[in-house]
Design a protein around this motif. Structure first.
Motif, PDB file in Angstrom:
ATOM      1  N   GLU A  80      21.453  37.381   0.972  1.00 21.71           N
ATOM      2  CA  GLU A  80      21.052  38.800   0.926  1.00 21.71           C
ATOM      3  C   GLU A  80      19.679  38.976   0.288  1.00 21.71           C
ATOM      4  O   GLU A  80      18.871  39.794   0.702  1.00 21.71           O
ATOM      5  CB  GLU A  80      22.091  39.629   0.161  1.00 21.71           C
ATOM      6  CG  GLU A  80      23.335  39.951   0.954  1.00 21.71           C
ATOM      7  CD  GLU A  80      23.055  40.474   2.370  1.00 21.71           C
ATOM      8  OE1 GLU A  80      22.332  41.472   2.490  1.00 21.71           O
ATOM      9  OE2 GLU A  80      23.558  39.873   3.339  1.00 21.71           O
ATOM     10  N   TYR A  82      17.135  36.883   0.279  1.00 26.33           N
ATOM     11  CA  TYR A  82      16.049  36.505   1.192  1.00 26.33           C
ATOM     12  C   TYR A  82      15.876  37.576   2.281  1.00 26.33           C
ATOM     13  O   TYR A  82      14.762  37.910   2.675  1.00 26.33           O
ATOM     14  CB  TYR A  82      16.329  35.135   1.838  1.00 26.33           C
ATOM     15  CG  TYR A  82      16.703  34.056   0.837  1.00 26.33           C
ATOM     16  CD1 TYR A  82      15.863  33.761  -0.232  1.00 26.33           C
ATOM     17  CD2 TYR A  82      17.909  33.356   0.933  1.00 26.33           C
ATOM     18  CE1 TYR A  82      16.196  32.790  -1.169  1.00 26.33           C
ATOM     19  CE2 TYR A  82      18.254  32.390   0.004  1.00 26.33           C
ATOM     20  CZ  TYR A  82      17.399  32.108  -1.043  1.00 26.33           C
ATOM     21  OH  TYR A  82      17.745  31.157  -1.969  1.00 26.33           O
ATOM     22  N   LYS A  83      17.016  38.121   2.743  1.00 27.74           N
ATOM     23  CA  LYS A  83      16.953  39.159   3.789  1.00 27.74           C
ATOM     24  C   LYS A  83      16.228  40.393   3.265  1.00 27.74           C
ATOM     25  O   LYS A  83      15.405  40.991   3.964  1.00 27.74           O
ATOM     26  CB  LYS A  83      18.368  39.562   4.224  1.00 27.74           C
ATOM     27  CG  LYS A  83      19.034  38.553   5.127  1.00 27.74           C
ATOM     28  CD  LYS A  83      20.402  39.083   5.561  1.00 27.74           C
ATOM     29  CE  LYS A  83      21.084  38.102   6.489  1.00 27.74           C
ATOM     30  NZ  LYS A  83      22.436  38.497   6.843  1.00 27.74           N
ATOM     31  N   ASN A  84      16.537  40.770   2.016  1.00 31.10           N
ATOM     32  CA  ASN A  84      15.918  41.971   1.450  1.00 31.10           C
ATOM     33  C   ASN A  84      14.410  41.811   1.340  1.00 31.10           C
ATOM     34  O   ASN A  84      13.652  42.740   1.646  1.00 31.10           O
ATOM     35  CB  ASN A  84      16.481  42.266   0.051  1.00 31.10           C
ATOM     36  CG  ASN A  84      17.887  42.805   0.150  1.00 31.10           C
ATOM     37  OD1 ASN A  84      18.303  43.300   1.204  1.00 31.10           O
ATOM     38  ND2 ASN A  84      18.647  42.685  -0.927  1.00 31.10           N
ATOM     39  N   THR A  87      12.803  42.071   4.688  1.00 31.87           N
ATOM     40  CA  THR A  87      12.827  43.465   5.133  1.00 31.87           C
ATOM     41  C   THR A  87      11.709  44.254   4.446  1.00 31.87           C
ATOM     42  O   THR A  87      10.961  44.985   5.096  1.00 31.87           O
ATOM     43  CB  THR A  87      14.209  44.101   4.812  1.00 31.87           C
ATOM     44  OG1 THR A  87      15.204  43.286   5.430  1.00 31.87           O
ATOM     45  CG2 THR A  87      14.308  45.524   5.318  1.00 31.87           C
ATOM     46  N   PHE A 141      18.582  39.562  12.254  1.00 31.62           N
ATOM     47  CA  PHE A 141      18.613  38.266  11.587  1.00 31.62           C
ATOM     48  C   PHE A 141      19.314  37.180  12.408  1.00 31.62           C
ATOM     49  O   PHE A 141      19.584  36.096  11.902  1.00 31.62           O
ATOM     50  CB  PHE A 141      19.237  38.399  10.185  1.00 31.62           C
ATOM     51  CG  PHE A 141      18.309  39.045   9.198  1.00 31.62           C
ATOM     52  CD1 PHE A 141      17.252  38.331   8.644  1.00 31.62           C
ATOM     53  CD2 PHE A 141      18.464  40.375   8.833  1.00 31.62           C
ATOM     54  CE1 PHE A 141      16.376  38.921   7.744  1.00 31.62           C
ATOM     55  CE2 PHE A 141      17.600  40.975   7.938  1.00 31.62           C
ATOM     56  CZ  PHE A 141      16.554  40.248   7.383  1.00 31.62           C
ATOM     57  N   TRP A 186      12.507  32.495   9.282  1.00 29.10           N
ATOM     58  CA  TRP A 186      13.960  32.709   9.435  1.00 29.10           C
ATOM     59  C   TRP A 186      14.434  31.973  10.681  1.00 29.10           C
ATOM     60  O   TRP A 186      13.789  32.056  11.723  1.00 29.10           O
ATOM     61  CB  TRP A 186      14.258  34.212   9.543  1.00 29.10           C
ATOM     62  CG  TRP A 186      15.723  34.520   9.422  1.00 29.10           C
ATOM     63  CD1 TRP A 186      16.619  34.649  10.437  1.00 29.10           C
ATOM     64  CD2 TRP A 186      16.455  34.705   8.211  1.00 29.10           C
ATOM     65  NE1 TRP A 186      17.868  34.905   9.921  1.00 29.10           N
ATOM     66  CE2 TRP A 186      17.799  34.952   8.553  1.00 29.10           C
ATOM     67  CE3 TRP A 186      16.100  34.683   6.853  1.00 29.10           C
ATOM     68  CZ2 TRP A 186      18.791  35.174   7.603  1.00 29.10           C
ATOM     69  CZ3 TRP A 186      17.093  34.908   5.907  1.00 29.10           C
ATOM     70  CH2 TRP A 186      18.413  35.160   6.293  1.00 29.10           C
TER      71      TRP A 186
END
Ligand code: GLU
Length: 278
Positions: A80, A82-84, A87, A141, A186
């Motif tokens: 989460e 890394y995703k944030n 984003t 993702f 990613w």
């Protein structure tokens, strides 16, 4: 400022003498300075990472006489985070979706109008095929995502090297584009090593990154990412690589130099340390 180093193995095989060399330098540097030494488990490659190897990493480090500070970061548990960050920074990074297979990339690079075919620290320098697929709304993702190296302004990046190539290492964005290119950040379900490494080094406040010369060029990617994210830049210490009798760099699949093998054969930690010059 606390002096903080780390050892960041991937649990995809046994640690060998080269890993021991890296871990000991990093550990001793921190201990000499009264700082902290972290072990970070880089287990993003879910098909190759195994709990068995992770357990063995800790046993080997302990056997070598190294102690580490907590908590242990396992990258697979931090998706989460890394995703944030992706984003939040998708515009600055010029994030785009890439649908090219390795074969497509090779084919595009063999086109007559492309004359530089560099193999950089992120593989073949990407020919730019999908550059127009900029992510403009929510990130999907499940795709491969690359950063579009922005040549709007000719920037100079620098990092401080304390190891073999000691000094201030500088490079321009256009050199980066030519020799490294649009880096993958990613890979369908998990972050690429470069992205996760930079985010964790920043979050763990690592002040000194110790690792082998094989990652020297990758540090250019990390420097660019640190700049885009506005993270502090650690000092880097890239050390020599430990080679076998034939001068070949040790690899994970090369079990003959694994720490565990020496342990099972009855070697003492001091004897293994002596083999690599400690
Ligand atoms: N997981 C990486 C490796 O085992 C670590 C590289 C690094 O120290 O940044 O090669």
């Amino acid at each position: 400022m606390t002096f903080i180093t780390r050892f960041a193995p991937s649990p995809t095989g046994p640690l060998h003498l080269g890993h021991a060399y890296s871990a000991i330098i990093s550990h001793d540097m921190a201990r000499r300075k009264g700082g902290k030494f972290y072990v970070r488990i880089e287990d993003l490659d879910q098909s190759r990472s195994k709990k068995k190897w992770e357990n063995q990493i800790f046993e080997d480090l302990d056997w070598l006489g190294l102690s580490w500070d907590g908590p242990i970061v396992r990258q697979s548990e931090e998706l989460e985070k890394y995703k944030n960050i992706l984003t939040n920074f998708k515009n600055e990074l010029g994030l785009f979706e890439c649908f090219c297979s390795r074969k497509d990339i090779k084919l595009a690079l063999s086109a007559p109008h492309i004359d530089d075919k560099f193999l950089g620290p992120d593989g073949l320098v990407y020919p730019g095929t999908c550059r127009e697929n900029i992510v403009s709304s929510k990130i999907n993702f499940n795709n491969v995502l690359r950063m579009k190296v922005n040549l709007g302004e000719e920037k100079i990046f620098t990092f401080n090297e304390l190891g073999q190539k000691k000094g201030k290492i500088s490079f321009t964005l256009s050199e980066f584009l030519k020799t490294i290119g649009d880096v993958v950040l990613w890979r369908k379900s998990y972050p690429a090593y470069h992205l996760a490494c930079v985010i964790d080094d920043a979050h763990q406040n690592i002040t000194h990154v110790v690792r082998g010369m094989d990652l020297f060029e990758a540090t250019k990617i990390h420097t660019v990412l640190n700049t885009y994210f506005g993270f502090h830049k650690p000092f880097y210490y890239h050390h020599k690589l430990i080679c076998d009798e034939n001068g070949k760099r040790l690899a994970k699949r090369d079990d003959s130099k694994s720490i565990q093998k020496y342990r099972l054969e009855g070697f003492k930690p001091s004897e293994v340390r002596a083999m690599i010059g400690f």
